[in-house]
Design a protein around this motif. Sequence first.
Motif, PDB file in Angstrom:
ATOM      1  N   LEU A   1      48.600  25.931  69.964  1.00 56.23           N
ATOM      2  CA  LEU A   1      47.753  25.436  71.041  1.00 56.23           C
ATOM      3  C   LEU A   1      48.504  25.335  72.366  1.00 56.23           C
ATOM      4  O   LEU A   1      47.949  25.630  73.426  1.00 56.23           O
ATOM      5  CB  LEU A   1      47.160  24.078  70.667  1.00 56.23           C
ATOM      6  CG  LEU A   1      46.085  24.089  69.580  1.00 56.23           C
ATOM      7  CD1 LEU A   1      45.692  22.670  69.192  1.00 56.23           C
ATOM      8  CD2 LEU A   1      44.859  24.864  70.043  1.00 56.23           C
ATOM      9  N   GLN A   2      49.744  24.924  72.325  1.00 57.03           N
ATOM     10  CA  GLN A   2      50.484  24.798  73.577  1.00 57.03           C
ATOM     11  C   GLN A   2      50.717  26.151  74.235  1.00 57.03           C
ATOM     12  O   GLN A   2      50.749  26.258  75.464  1.00 57.03           O
ATOM     13  CB  GLN A   2      51.799  24.063  73.336  1.00 57.03           C
ATOM     14  CG  GLN A   2      51.605  22.609  72.966  1.00 57.03           C
ATOM     15  CD  GLN A   2      52.772  21.734  73.322  1.00 57.03           C
ATOM     16  OE1 GLN A   2      53.825  22.200  73.736  1.00 57.03           O
ATOM     17  NE2 GLN A   2      52.608  20.438  73.168  1.00 57.03           N
ATOM     18  N   ALA A   3      50.853  27.193  73.436  1.00 55.06           N
ATOM     19  CA  ALA A   3      50.995  28.534  74.005  1.00 55.06           C
ATOM     20  C   ALA A   3      49.732  28.960  74.739  1.00 55.06           C
ATOM     21  O   ALA A   3      49.778  29.838  75.613  1.00 55.06           O
ATOM     22  CB  ALA A   3      51.324  29.541  72.905  1.00 55.06           C
ATOM     23  N   LEU A   4      48.612  28.321  74.410  1.00 55.58           N
ATOM     24  CA  LEU A   4      47.343  28.618  75.065  1.00 55.58           C
ATOM     25  C   LEU A   4      47.072  27.687  76.249  1.00 55.58           C
ATOM     26  O   LEU A   4      46.019  27.767  76.881  1.00 55.58           O
ATOM     27  CB  LEU A   4      46.194  28.508  74.065  1.00 55.58           C
ATOM     28  CG  LEU A   4      46.216  29.508  72.889  1.00 55.58           C
ATOM     29  CD1 LEU A   4      45.041  29.250  71.961  1.00 55.58           C
ATOM     30  CD2 LEU A   4      46.207  30.937  73.392  1.00 55.58           C
ATOM     31  N   GLY A   5      48.012  26.768  76.523  1.00 53.98           N
ATOM     32  CA  GLY A   5      47.854  25.876  77.655  1.00 53.98           C
ATOM     33  C   GLY A   5      47.423  24.461  77.309  1.00 53.98           C
ATOM     34  O   GLY A   5      47.196  23.641  78.215  1.00 53.98           O
ATOM     35  N   TRP A   6      47.343  24.133  76.032  1.00 48.81           N
ATOM     36  CA  TRP A   6      46.948  22.778  75.623  1.00 48.81           C
ATOM     37  C   TRP A   6      48.032  21.791  76.033  1.00 48.81           C
ATOM     38  O   TRP A   6      49.214  21.987  75.742  1.00 48.81           O
ATOM     39  CB  TRP A   6      46.744  22.736  74.111  1.00 48.81           C
ATOM     40  CG  TRP A   6      46.312  21.412  73.552  1.00 48.81           C
ATOM     41  CD1 TRP A   6      47.110  20.409  73.114  1.00 48.81           C
ATOM     42  CD2 TRP A   6      44.966  20.957  73.371  1.00 48.81           C
ATOM     43  NE1 TRP A   6      46.360  19.353  72.659  1.00 48.81           N
ATOM     44  CE2 TRP A   6      45.033  19.655  72.803  1.00 48.81           C
ATOM     45  CE3 TRP A   6      43.711  21.514  73.616  1.00 48.81           C
ATOM     46  CZ2 TRP A   6      43.906  18.915  72.484  1.00 48.81           C
ATOM     47  CZ3 TRP A   6      42.574  20.773  73.292  1.00 48.81           C
ATOM     48  CH2 TRP A   6      42.679  19.491  72.737  1.00 48.81           C
ATOM     49  N   GLN A   7      47.652  20.692  76.700  1.00 43.96           N
ATOM     50  CA  GLN A   7      48.625  19.710  77.158  1.00 43.96           C
ATOM     51  C   GLN A   7      48.390  18.304  76.621  1.00 43.96           C
ATOM     52  O   GLN A   7      49.269  17.454  76.731  1.00 43.96           O
ATOM     53  CB  GLN A   7      48.630  19.663  78.695  1.00 43.96           C
ATOM     54  CG  GLN A   7      49.097  20.973  79.334  1.00 43.96           C
ATOM     55  CD  GLN A   7      49.158  20.896  80.840  1.00 43.96           C
ATOM     56  OE1 GLN A   7      48.645  19.964  81.445  1.00 43.96           O
ATOM     57  NE2 GLN A   7      49.795  21.880  81.456  1.00 43.96           N
ATOM     58  N   ALA A   8      47.226  18.052  76.064  1.00 39.75           N
ATOM     59  CA  ALA A   8      46.959  16.724  75.502  1.00 39.75           C
ATOM     60  C   ALA A   8      47.909  16.467  74.334  1.00 39.75           C
ATOM     61  O   ALA A   8      48.245  17.374  73.574  1.00 39.75           O
ATOM     62  CB  ALA A   8      45.509  16.635  75.041  1.00 39.75           C
ATOM     63  N   GLU A   9      48.329  15.207  74.188  1.00 40.03           N
ATOM     64  CA  GLU A   9      49.263  14.884  73.114  1.00 40.03           C
ATOM     65  C   GLU A   9      48.619  15.030  71.741  1.00 40.03           C
ATOM     66  O   GLU A   9      49.252  15.535  70.806  1.00 40.03           O
ATOM     67  CB  GLU A   9      49.774  13.452  73.272  1.00 40.03           C
ATOM     68  CG  GLU A   9      50.730  13.025  72.159  1.00 40.03           C
ATOM     69  CD  GLU A   9      51.147  11.578  72.269  1.00 40.03           C
ATOM     70  OE1 GLU A   9      51.863  11.104  71.363  1.00 40.03           O
ATOM     71  OE2 GLU A   9      50.762  10.902  73.239  1.00 40.03           O
ATOM     72  N   LYS A  10      47.371  14.612  71.626  1.00 37.26           N
ATOM     73  CA  LYS A  10      46.733  14.530  70.312  1.00 37.26           C
ATOM     74  C   LYS A  10      45.563  15.498  70.189  1.00 37.26           C
ATOM     75  O   LYS A  10      44.522  15.290  70.810  1.00 37.26           O
ATOM     76  CB  LYS A  10      46.236  13.108  70.050  1.00 37.26           C
ATOM     77  CG  LYS A  10      47.327  12.049  70.098  1.00 37.26           C
ATOM     78  CD  LYS A  10      46.730  10.664  69.936  1.00 37.26           C
ATOM     79  CE  LYS A  10      47.778   9.575  70.013  1.00 37.26           C
ATOM     80  NZ  LYS A  10      47.176   8.229  69.877  1.00 37.26           N
ATOM     81  N   ALA A  11      45.732  16.531  69.401  1.00 37.43           N
ATOM     82  CA  ALA A  11      44.615  17.388  68.999  1.00 37.43           C
ATOM     83  C   ALA A  11      44.128  16.841  67.667  1.00 37.43           C
ATOM     84  O   ALA A  11      44.820  16.952  66.658  1.00 37.43           O
ATOM     85  CB  ALA A  11      45.066  18.836  68.851  1.00 37.43           C
ATOM     86  N   GLU A  12      42.950  16.228  67.649  1.00 40.34           N
ATOM     87  CA  GLU A  12      42.536  15.488  66.452  1.00 40.34           C
ATOM     88  C   GLU A  12      41.196  15.928  65.880  1.00 40.34           C
ATOM     89  O   GLU A  12      40.821  15.464  64.811  1.00 40.34           O
ATOM     90  CB  GLU A  12      42.506  13.993  66.747  1.00 40.34           C
ATOM     91  CG  GLU A  12      43.890  13.417  66.984  1.00 40.34           C
ATOM     92  CD  GLU A  12      43.957  11.919  66.785  1.00 40.34           C
ATOM     93  OE1 GLU A  12      42.918  11.289  66.545  1.00 40.34           O
ATOM     94  OE2 GLU A  12      45.070  11.373  66.867  1.00 40.34           O
ATOM     95  N   GLY A  13      40.455  16.792  66.575  1.00 41.00           N
ATOM     96  CA  GLY A  13      39.194  17.284  66.040  1.00 41.00           C
ATOM     97  C   GLY A  13      39.258  18.789  65.880  1.00 41.00           C
ATOM     98  O   GLY A  13      39.718  19.496  66.778  1.00 41.00           O
ATOM     99  N   LEU A  14      38.819  19.300  64.740  1.00 35.14           N
ATOM    100  CA  LEU A  14      38.846  20.731  64.459  1.00 35.14           C
ATOM    101  C   LEU A  14      37.554  21.123  63.768  1.00 35.14           C
ATOM    102  O   LEU A  14      37.165  20.517  62.775  1.00 35.14           O
ATOM    103  CB  LEU A  14      40.049  21.073  63.565  1.00 35.14           C
ATOM    104  CG  LEU A  14      40.194  22.523  63.108  1.00 35.14           C
ATOM    105  CD1 LEU A  14      40.377  23.455  64.297  1.00 35.14           C
ATOM    106  CD2 LEU A  14      41.374  22.651  62.138  1.00 35.14           C
ATOM    107  N   ALA A  15      36.878  22.127  64.304  1.00 33.91           N
ATOM    108  CA  ALA A  15      35.618  22.590  63.727  1.00 33.91           C
ATOM    109  C   ALA A  15      35.586  24.112  63.758  1.00 33.91           C
ATOM    110  O   ALA A  15      36.216  24.754  64.605  1.00 33.91           O
ATOM    111  CB  ALA A  15      34.425  22.018  64.486  1.00 33.91           C
ATOM    112  N   LEU A  16      34.846  24.690  62.841  1.00 29.30           N
ATOM    113  CA  LEU A  16      34.714  26.140  62.717  1.00 29.30           C
ATOM    114  C   LEU A  16      33.289  26.524  63.103  1.00 29.30           C
ATOM    115  O   LEU A  16      32.329  26.150  62.423  1.00 29.30           O
ATOM    116  CB  LEU A  16      35.026  26.573  61.282  1.00 29.30           C
ATOM    117  CG  LEU A  16      35.067  28.070  60.982  1.00 29.30           C
ATOM    118  CD1 LEU A  16      36.161  28.750  61.789  1.00 29.30           C
ATOM    119  CD2 LEU A  16      35.289  28.293  59.487  1.00 29.30           C
ATOM    120  N   ILE A  17      33.152  27.249  64.214  1.00 29.12           N
ATOM    121  CA  ILE A  17      31.832  27.652  64.697  1.00 29.12           C
ATOM    122  C   ILE A  17      31.346  28.897  63.973  1.00 29.12           C
ATOM    123  O   ILE A  17      30.208  28.972  63.507  1.00 29.12           O
ATOM    124  CB  ILE A  17      31.877  27.885  66.214  1.00 29.12           C
ATOM    125  CG1 ILE A  17      32.195  26.560  66.922  1.00 29.12           C
ATOM    126  CG2 ILE A  17      30.554  28.451  66.722  1.00 29.12           C
ATOM    127  CD1 ILE A  17      32.375  26.695  68.416  1.00 29.12           C
TER     128      ILE A  17
END
Length: 459
Positions: free
Chosen positions: A368-384
């Motif tokens: 995610l950080q390689a994609l530009g994610w900067q928030a400390e906590k990635a806590e939700g994950l869903a599959l569309i």
Amino acid sequence: MMRLHSCALGLAMVLGSLAVQAAEPQVVAKLTIPLPAESRLHYQGPFASAFGAGLPLGLGSGLFFDGQDADGTLHFVSLTDRGPNGDAPQWHGKQESKIFLRPDFTPQWRPLQVKDGQVSVGAAVLLHDGQGVLHGLPLPAGTVGATGEQAIDAALQPVAVPDSRGLDSEGIVADGRGGYWLCDEYGPFLIHVDGQGKVLQKYGPEAQGGSKAVASGLPAVLAWRQPNRGFEGIARLPSGKIIAAVQSTLDIEGKTAKQASFIRLLELDPASGQTRMLAYPLEAGFYKKNKDAKLGDLVAVDETTLLAIEQGKDKDKQMHNRIYRLDLAAASDLSALRVEGKEPEFASAAALAAAGMRPVGKQLLVDLQALGWQAEKAEGLALIDARTLAISNDNDFGVAVKVTQPVAQSKDITDYSTEGDGKLRYDGQPVASRVQLQPLDAAESASLLWLIQLPQALR
């Protein structure tokens, strides 16, 4: 309106146009959830002037994709955790504590809709049982699921814990019958609720050593989760079985958190009550201590394939947020495994392999950080759909805890203690340092919803 659960055309209508096929994952939408004014939490404590507009609701601790309409509208359900809280000084120098800004907060979820690149937020669904709404305060001492924390307010005064009905909700998935399964960090617990948020059934570790259980049906060893690191992610397999991820390594008898080479995944078959436990392997030497690794949410791809968020600071103190693809097909059941008479957390990875233990397969899917994610906590994950993921963050209700006039540059509030008089101590001596609560900046307090497209379909 007809709702579909896999529709590339509908997704394209929402996003305008999807990224062309690429060799790497691509972010196709960076959305911010606009929290309604009515959702802001009023605060009247000592730092009320800093939060004149109230606290932003902390959506994003759990995320579930609930399908899409023929017109392309995407539907999600987003879950809060236990409420606005922050780190706090040691209570009487010997007990962990947490500052709860709104002890009366009720964990809840809200529906989200994404249409034409815009997010709208629906009404709150409050978690409750036959006695009324639930709360997010720690459980009483001596109860299975108790964290040992003293709940205090912003004036550093103790907050009364009314009962053992507190939940720190962290994951949500539909049960396929109009209700949901939730997971909790305290117990850890699994909670089955109906579509209105009423608790139908609660599973927790079996009591041992004289402790008092508030739920049962799960292996007792799970009660050794590190405080506030119980179940963090949850998924439902096509068979109806529930998979939950302990956030970090177990700390059995206070001896295994740093050394354990894996994190436990629990599988529950609600139809039979049968459980099994699987090992999520950690990379040797990646973290300074293996206890620093944290799992976030889970989502099922099929009966033997999951996606999982893993995050934490590595041995060089660099933060990582990654999504892995997990293969459960050949994984061993840990339930009865002992190595030299002890739980497998005491054994090295080599000893576990020699004993025939097979962890789940693990393959890096998205950095995610390689994609530009900067928030400390990635806590939700869903599959569309088979190529598209949704990610949400935990904004901590927009609250930061600071120390003014720190002693010897000790800026961490947990370096201090308090004894119920509203003052701080350092090394047992009264000091001029004070606790200060302040809002996070706009970027840090934002509730994010990212849509990411994979280069290849997952199934």
